[in-house]
Design an enzyme around this catalytic site. Structure first.
Site, PDB file in Angstrom:
ATOM      1  N   LYS A  63      52.193  61.329  37.148  1.00 27.96           N
ATOM      2  CA  LYS A  63      52.217  59.862  37.193  1.00 27.96           C
ATOM      3  C   LYS A  63      53.482  59.383  36.472  1.00 27.96           C
ATOM      4  O   LYS A  63      53.922  60.021  35.508  1.00 27.96           O
ATOM      5  CB  LYS A  63      50.946  59.397  36.465  1.00 27.96           C
ATOM      6  CG  LYS A  63      50.618  57.939  36.451  1.00 27.96           C
ATOM      7  CD  LYS A  63      49.228  57.782  35.795  1.00 27.96           C
ATOM      8  CE  LYS A  63      48.777  56.368  35.619  1.00 27.96           C
ATOM      9  NZ  LYS A  63      47.419  56.271  35.034  1.00 27.96           N
ATOM     10  N   SER A  75      44.339  53.567  37.873  1.00 23.50           N
ATOM     11  CA  SER A  75      45.766  53.352  38.073  1.00 23.50           C
ATOM     12  C   SER A  75      46.523  54.594  38.533  1.00 23.50           C
ATOM     13  O   SER A  75      47.680  54.495  38.924  1.00 23.50           O
ATOM     14  CB  SER A  75      46.384  52.846  36.780  1.00 23.50           C
ATOM     15  OG  SER A  75      46.233  53.824  35.755  1.00 23.50           O
ATOM     16  N   SER A  97      41.012  55.710  35.103  1.00 23.02           N
ATOM     17  CA  SER A  97      42.178  55.774  35.985  1.00 23.02           C
ATOM     18  C   SER A  97      42.437  57.098  36.697  1.00 23.02           C
ATOM     19  O   SER A  97      43.316  57.157  37.554  1.00 23.02           O
ATOM     20  CB  SER A  97      43.439  55.383  35.218  1.00 23.02           C
ATOM     21  OG  SER A  97      43.557  53.991  35.231  1.00 23.02           O
TER      22      SER A  97
HETATM   23  N1  GLN Z   1      40.881  50.031  35.248  1.00 21.14           N
HETATM   24  C1  GLN Z   1      40.948  50.153  33.839  1.00 21.14           C
HETATM   25  C2  GLN Z   1      41.935  49.161  33.285  1.00 21.14           C
HETATM   26  O1  GLN Z   1      42.493  48.460  34.042  1.00 21.14           O
HETATM   27  C3  GLN Z   1      41.311  51.555  33.451  1.00 21.14           C
HETATM   28  C4  GLN Z   1      42.760  51.867  33.522  1.00 21.14           C
HETATM   29  C5  GLN Z   1      43.097  53.231  33.040  1.00 21.14           C
HETATM   30  O2  GLN Z   1      42.222  54.091  32.862  1.00 21.14           O
HETATM   31  N2  GLN Z   1      44.381  53.433  32.727  1.00 21.14           N
HETATM   32  O3  GLN Z   1      42.158  49.061  32.132  1.00 21.14           O
END
Ligand code: GLN
Length: 493
Positions: A79, A154, A178
């Site tokens: 990522k 994400s 994520s």
């Molecule tokens: N969807 C969650 C957020 O927006 C988790 C994001 C993540 O795990 N980086 O914070």
């Protein structure tokens, strides 16, 4: 089977056995990327030349009879919030769009030392804030199982890359879901290790108290192999535990589930979530029972009711202070202003997206006098209550099954403008993060419309091996996910 359909373990073995070379593995990966990434949009930077050069070195080692490591010649993707020396690391943000770190994140060093070859850096929601990989400087990534839908987020770029057969293994970060949620949406496997298993050194922080490097793959065995390479003490990250890790691959040899006590989440009615996903949870419980486990329903009233609110209060407070370092001076984009304050305002207003600005402002607000006492303090207390609830569960069970997500992958553009709806989709992943627990999203096949189904297997803190073992036993009975040729649902491949 073609090269792009193999798992990481199979790829490394074939390269060591000289069935094909590391250079051929990289060419196969490049061919998939060239064919599909124009449409899927999973990648921000592709490192073809570097990868080919590295593959040549791996092949030379093998020709000399040396062992390049357990991931010899396996192409992988990270990522774009992992620092990579001399390679642009954007975090999908204008503020870092031209930033090149001077060092590698520890997990990147570990993967390289194990013989793996970095192919590309993948798309994410800006600063890993989001659940759909739509909020990015390169635009949305599409779900390869149905190009009209989101891949989750994400780490949606890494998940889409693995499902599309660009690479067998990719790394993401999971703060509140994520990696687990995009794995579920793209029909593959992903594990968030216990907090403290894997070093965060060189990972661009969203919320340091919860961020954890997490692998994605098309087999549980590959997840275990990745854990073996990634999970180790690192003096550069004091939150990375010093304990001696078990051999995670041994856990995946577990043949049945005799003697296992598994709780199955029963705190939701079928009507409160997608019925096919509810069905997948029930089916996973039935399969565990047939494999010899004792299954009992469990409720997690505090975690499910207060998880999302507690997570967003603590994560946003942390994020607002972490993102303070992007001041237009030390890192990245700099936009002039008449005064120093104007320069800060110009740089940060135009370089962060609306969602990131919203989170910084909310987080800063939560830490001010009054809000701190009314929201941040109570959130920490609820987190402690949640930990007690989890402890109680693990005094009775080895693991429990929970949905990964309440909904199937949804069409692109449907939740991006409604943050609250987006946040509520994290209901089953964020409590696990707040508990520091390991959570693995396992593919449960497809529903009648061919959309991916999943279940989440959760273990006690540092019970990652047990989670991998149960997942491997289930995967053997269900079948492991296969590569797809990205397409629109209903279109013949
Ligand atoms: N969807 C969650 C957020 O927006 C988790 C994001 C993540 O795990 N980086 O914070």
């Amino acid at each position: 089977m073609e090269i792009h359909e193999l798992t990481a373990k199979e790829t490394a073995k074939a390269i060591k056995d000289k069935k094909f070379s590391a250079v051929e593995a990289v060419r196969s990966s490049m061919a998939r990327i060239s064919k599909y990434d124009g449409v899927v949009n999973a990648l921000i930077t592709v490192l073809e030349e570097d990868a080919l050069r590295r593959a040549g070195e791996i092949d030379a080692l093998i020709a000399r009879g040396e062992d390049p490591g357990p991931l010899a010649g396996v192409p992988y993707i990270v990522k774009d919030n992992f620092c990579t020396r001399g390679v642009r690391t954007t975090c999908s943000s204008h503020i870092l769009e031209n930033w090149k770190p001077t060092y590698n994140a520890s997990p990147v060093n570990y993967m390289n030392a194990a013989g793996a070859i970095l192919m590309a850096k993948s798309n994410l929601d800006e600063f890993a804030m989001g659940s759909s990989t739509e909020n990015s400087i390169i635009g949305p990534t599409k779900n390869p199982r149905d190009l009209g839908r989101v891949p989750g987020g994400s780490s949606g770029g890494s998940a889409a890359a693995v499902a599309s057969g660009y690479v067998p293994l990719a790394l993401g970060t999971d703060t509140g879901g994520s990696v687990r949620q995009p794995a579920a949406f793209c029909g593959i496997q992903g594990i968030k290790p216990s907090y403290g298993e894997v070093s965060r050194y060189g990972i661009i922080a969203y919320c340091s108290a919860l961020d954890q490097v997490s692998p994605l793959a098309r087999s549980v065995e590959d997840l275990a192999l990745a854990m073996e390479i990634l999970a180790r003490p690192d003096p550069n990250d004091t939150t990375c535990d010093g304990y001696a890790r078990p051999k995670f691959s041994d856990a995946t040899a577990m043949k049945d589930l005799k003697g296992c006590r598994i709780g199955v989440f029963a705190g939701f009615e079928a009507s409160e979530m997608d019925s096919d996903l509810y069905g997948a949870l029930t089916r996973a419980g039935d399969i565990c029972r047939e494999a010899g486990a004792v299954i009992e329903p469990i409720d997690l009233p505090i975690a499910v009711k207060y998880g999302v609110a507690t997570y967003y209060v603590t994560a946003l407070a942390d994020a607002s202070s972490k993102l303070g370092c992007y001041d237009g001076i030390r890192y990245g984009t700099h936009i002039e202003g008449a005064t120093l304050a104007d320069m800060y305002a110009n740089t940060r207003t135009s370089s962060f997206s609306e969602e990131v600005r919203r989170r910084i402002i909310l987080g800063a607000c939560l830490l001010t006098e009054g809000f701190y006492q009314n929201y941040y303090g109570p959130a920490l207390k609820v987190r402690t209550k949640m930990a007690e609830e989890f402890e109680d569960v693990f005094s009775k069970y080895d693991a429990y099954l929970l949905p990964t997500t309440p909904s199937l992958p949804y069409p692109l553009g449907t939740k991006e403008t409604d943050p609250n709806r987006m946040y509520l989709g994290d209901v089953f992943t964020v409590p696990i993060s707040l508990g520091g627990l390991p959570g693995l999203s396992l593919s449960m096949g497809f529903n009648s419309a061919n959309l991916p189904l999943s279940v989440q297997i959760v273990g006690s803190r540092y019970g990652d091996s047990k989670v991998l073992g149960i997942a491997a036993a289930l995967e053997r009975l269900i079948g492991r996910p296969t590569v797809c040729d990205p397409r629109k649902l209903g279109e013949v491949a």
